[in-house]
Design a protein around this motif. Structure first.
Motif, PDB file in Angstrom:
ATOM      1  N   GLY A 116      35.395  41.562  66.498  1.00 18.26           N
ATOM      2  CA  GLY A 116      34.743  40.259  66.629  1.00 18.26           C
ATOM      3  C   GLY A 116      34.633  39.460  65.353  1.00 18.26           C
ATOM      4  O   GLY A 116      34.397  38.265  65.386  1.00 18.26           O
ATOM      5  N   TYR A 117      34.791  40.125  64.207  1.00 17.55           N
ATOM      6  CA  TYR A 117      34.588  39.409  62.938  1.00 17.55           C
ATOM      7  C   TYR A 117      35.926  38.830  62.486  1.00 17.55           C
ATOM      8  O   TYR A 117      36.944  39.525  62.528  1.00 17.55           O
ATOM      9  CB  TYR A 117      34.028  40.370  61.893  1.00 17.55           C
ATOM     10  N   ALA A 137      35.358  42.634  57.903  1.00 20.46           N
ATOM     11  CA  ALA A 137      34.113  43.365  57.652  1.00 20.46           C
ATOM     12  C   ALA A 137      34.407  44.847  57.434  1.00 20.46           C
ATOM     13  O   ALA A 137      35.305  45.408  58.059  1.00 20.46           O
ATOM     14  CB  ALA A 137      33.167  43.191  58.827  1.00 20.46           C
ATOM     15  N   THR A 138      33.657  45.473  56.544  1.00 22.32           N
ATOM     16  CA  THR A 138      33.786  46.911  56.354  1.00 22.32           C
ATOM     17  C   THR A 138      32.448  47.571  56.672  1.00 22.32           C
ATOM     18  O   THR A 138      31.399  47.097  56.233  1.00 22.32           O
ATOM     19  CB  THR A 138      34.198  47.241  54.900  1.00 22.32           C
ATOM     20  N   CYS A 139      32.501  48.637  57.467  1.00 21.13           N
ATOM     21  CA  CYS A 139      31.268  49.302  57.895  1.00 21.13           C
ATOM     22  C   CYS A 139      31.208  50.703  57.312  1.00 21.13           C
ATOM     23  O   CYS A 139      32.241  51.361  57.173  1.00 21.13           O
ATOM     24  CB  CYS A 139      31.239  49.472  59.410  1.00 21.13           C
ATOM     25  N   PHE A 140      30.009  51.153  57.003  1.00 19.25           N
ATOM     26  CA  PHE A 140      29.854  52.580  56.733  1.00 19.25           C
ATOM     27  C   PHE A 140      28.518  53.066  57.284  1.00 19.25           C
ATOM     28  O   PHE A 140      27.547  52.315  57.346  1.00 19.25           O
ATOM     29  CB  PHE A 140      30.030  52.913  55.247  1.00 19.25           C
ATOM     30  N   VAL A 141      28.553  54.328  57.702  1.00 21.00           N
ATOM     31  CA  VAL A 141      27.347  54.971  58.226  1.00 21.00           C
ATOM     32  C   VAL A 141      26.683  55.660  57.048  1.00 21.00           C
ATOM     33  O   VAL A 141      27.370  56.242  56.207  1.00 21.00           O
ATOM     34  CB  VAL A 141      27.750  56.028  59.271  1.00 21.00           C
ATOM     35  N   THR A 142      25.363  55.581  56.965  1.00 11.72           N
ATOM     36  CA  THR A 142      24.742  56.176  55.783  1.00 11.72           C
ATOM     37  C   THR A 142      23.417  56.852  56.114  1.00 11.72           C
ATOM     38  O   THR A 142      22.853  56.657  57.197  1.00 11.72           O
ATOM     39  CB  THR A 142      24.554  55.116  54.677  1.00 11.72           C
ATOM     40  N   LEU A 181      26.917  40.079  66.803  1.00  9.47           N
ATOM     41  CA  LEU A 181      27.864  41.076  67.340  1.00  9.47           C
ATOM     42  C   LEU A 181      27.162  42.414  67.563  1.00  9.47           C
ATOM     43  O   LEU A 181      27.342  43.062  68.601  1.00  9.47           O
ATOM     44  CB  LEU A 181      29.036  41.278  66.372  1.00  9.47           C
ATOM     45  N   ALA A 182      26.353  42.819  66.590  1.00  2.12           N
ATOM     46  CA  ALA A 182      25.656  44.109  66.717  1.00  2.12           C
ATOM     47  C   ALA A 182      24.762  44.109  67.955  1.00  2.12           C
ATOM     48  O   ALA A 182      24.685  45.098  68.696  1.00  2.12           O
ATOM     49  CB  ALA A 182      24.834  44.376  65.457  1.00  2.12           C
ATOM     50  N   LEU A 227      29.938  50.272  68.110  1.00  3.66           N
ATOM     51  CA  LEU A 227      29.466  49.208  67.211  1.00  3.66           C
ATOM     52  C   LEU A 227      30.556  48.835  66.203  1.00  3.66           C
ATOM     53  O   LEU A 227      30.894  47.653  66.032  1.00  3.66           O
ATOM     54  CB  LEU A 227      28.205  49.680  66.465  1.00  3.66           C
ATOM     55  N   ILE A 228      31.115  49.846  65.559  1.00  3.61           N
ATOM     56  CA  ILE A 228      32.108  49.569  64.511  1.00  3.61           C
ATOM     57  C   ILE A 228      33.341  48.889  65.125  1.00  3.61           C
ATOM     58  O   ILE A 228      33.869  47.916  64.571  1.00  3.61           O
ATOM     59  CB  ILE A 228      32.461  50.866  63.747  1.00  3.61           C
ATOM     60  N   LYS A 229      33.729  49.367  66.305  1.00  5.91           N
ATOM     61  CA  LYS A 229      34.896  48.768  66.970  1.00  5.91           C
ATOM     62  C   LYS A 229      34.623  47.296  67.310  1.00  5.91           C
ATOM     63  O   LYS A 229      35.447  46.416  67.074  1.00  5.91           O
ATOM     64  CB  LYS A 229      35.175  49.576  68.250  1.00  5.91           C
TER      65      LYS A 229
END
Ligand code: GLA
Length: 392
Positions: free
Chosen positions: A370-371, A376-381, A330-331, A363-365
């Protein structure tokens, strides 16, 4: 983020013991950018500490003869544990089955070798590192415990950070029965804000800070929120197969091998040994190439190496799973993404994605859509600091 977790830990301490903590420490989780399953092959890894995912311990000395620990995040139900203050007559010993407090206990046991120099204390633990998500929640607990004990017993403070990381790794080996490499404890100890750390895992391990703070590029961590039980039994098998392969190749470790050597011994290796070794050998090279690419600010090359790393982990090392493969695929479909791969031990957990800042929202959208079931949980770091005391 340390502040929020600290507040939680302080509140838990007061609620549990009815007094104020006097000492505190934190240690970060980590995301490994590249160099997977290479650390226990004396190879290279390239993780960074997570600035916003940390484990915090707060506590105080007491007049009792017991140590008490409480956590806000027990996976196996029971949140409290207590034990006699360790001493030569009351030494700590590992339990057969690891529990959430085993990591903590292992560090306490190793800290003064049951000599009786640690006073009785109460402690509360709180964390923002997802448990069992491949972001090194266990090493963050071990290293935070060590730093907390150093605060409590300043006379026993370690001046040797490598020895500290190794003591925490030993706690995981002996008390959690996980034959892990040194990456997680090392980065939790030595991380530095704005830097990733190239670790040469050959004993004694050494680390080299590499600036990782390009304002136009970010790291997104995506948690599949899946954990396949296979992980814990497969990890020691991978390690053993690698050691066997190195023996056949007549080298101390796979880190000392190259593809040419591997090919020349192909007929003497089982197919499994051959593929496991091929992953480790190519991954060590990818890690060094990725560091060179980062130093040249060549994100495209760094990203390509991440995809190649994932493919090697999937096909040769067989530690990925459908969910992680799906997240990487997906990414790859999103504009601005340089590269993505599974990170950590595998069999679930997280992926790490290198992406242009202006591509993050898309990307997060895309991942959310798609998952399956939006799980899925996303975070920017960004790259954060290693362990330290915290003032209360
Ligand atoms: C786990 C271990 C590490 C390392 C990774 C795989 O996180 O704790 O030592 O082996 O898996 O790279």
């Amino acid at each position: 983020m340390v502040d929020t977790v600290k507040e939680e830990a302080v509140a838990l301490f007061k609620e549990t013991y009815g007094s104020e903590p006097t000492h505190g420490a934190f240690a970060p989780g980590r995301v490994n950018l590249i160099g997977e399953h290479t650390d226990y092959n004396d190879g290279f890894v390239f993780p960074m500490a997570l600035h916003d995912k940390v484990c915090v311990l707060v506590g105080r000395k007491t007049d009792s003869d017991r140590c008490r620990v409480v956590t806000s995040a027990a996976v196996d139900g029971e949140c409290r544990y207590e034990f006699p203050t360790p001493s030569p007559t009351n030494p700590l010993t590992p339990a057969v089955e690891a529990k959430w407090y085993s990591y903590f206990l292992g560090v306490v046991a190793g800290f003064d070798q049951n000599r009786g120099n640690i006073p009785a204390f109460d402690v509360a633990i709180s964390t923002s590192v997802p448990l069992g998500g491949g972001l090194s929640s266990s090493a963050s607990l071990e290293v935070a415990t060590f730093t907390f004990l150093e605060e409590l017993c300043p006379d026993l403070k370690s001046t040797d950070l490598t020895a500290k990381a190794l003591a925490c790794q030993k706690a995981e080996h002996d008390y959690a029965h996980v034959p892990c490499g040194v990456m997680d404890q090392f980065i939790a100890t030595m991380g530095r804000q704005g830097n990733a750390l190239l670790i040469d895992c050959r004993a004694p391990p050494t680390g080299e800070l590499v600036p990782f703070n390009d304002p136009d590029t970010v790291i997104v961590v995506t948690n599949s929120n899946i954990k396949h039980a296979l992980g814990s039994s497969e990890y020691p098998k991978r390690r053993a197969t690698c050691e066997q392969a190195a023996k056949v190749l007549e080298k101390p470790a796979l880190r000392d091998c190259d593809l040419q050597l591997l090919e020349s011994f192909k007929s003497q290796l089982s197919d499994l040994q051959y593929r496991r070794a091929r992953h480790v050998i190519t991954e060590c090279k990818r890690t060094m190439d990725a560091v060179a690419a980062l130093r040249a600010n060549d994100m495209a090359t760094f990203g390509r190496l991440m995809y190649e790393s994932h493919e090697s982990l999937r096909a040769d090392y067989e530690v990925s799973c459908g969910e992680l493969d799906h997240l990487v695929a997906l990414a790859k479909e999103v504009d601005g993404v340089y590269g993505a791969r599974m990170t950590g031990g595998g069999f679930g957990g997280c992926t790490v994605t290198l992406v242009r800042k202006d591509g993050v929202d898309a990307l997060i959208k895309h991942i959310k859509q798609g998952y399956p079931e939006n799980r899925a949980t996303c975070f920017v770091t960004t790259a954060g600091a290693g362990t330290a005391a915290i003032s209360l």
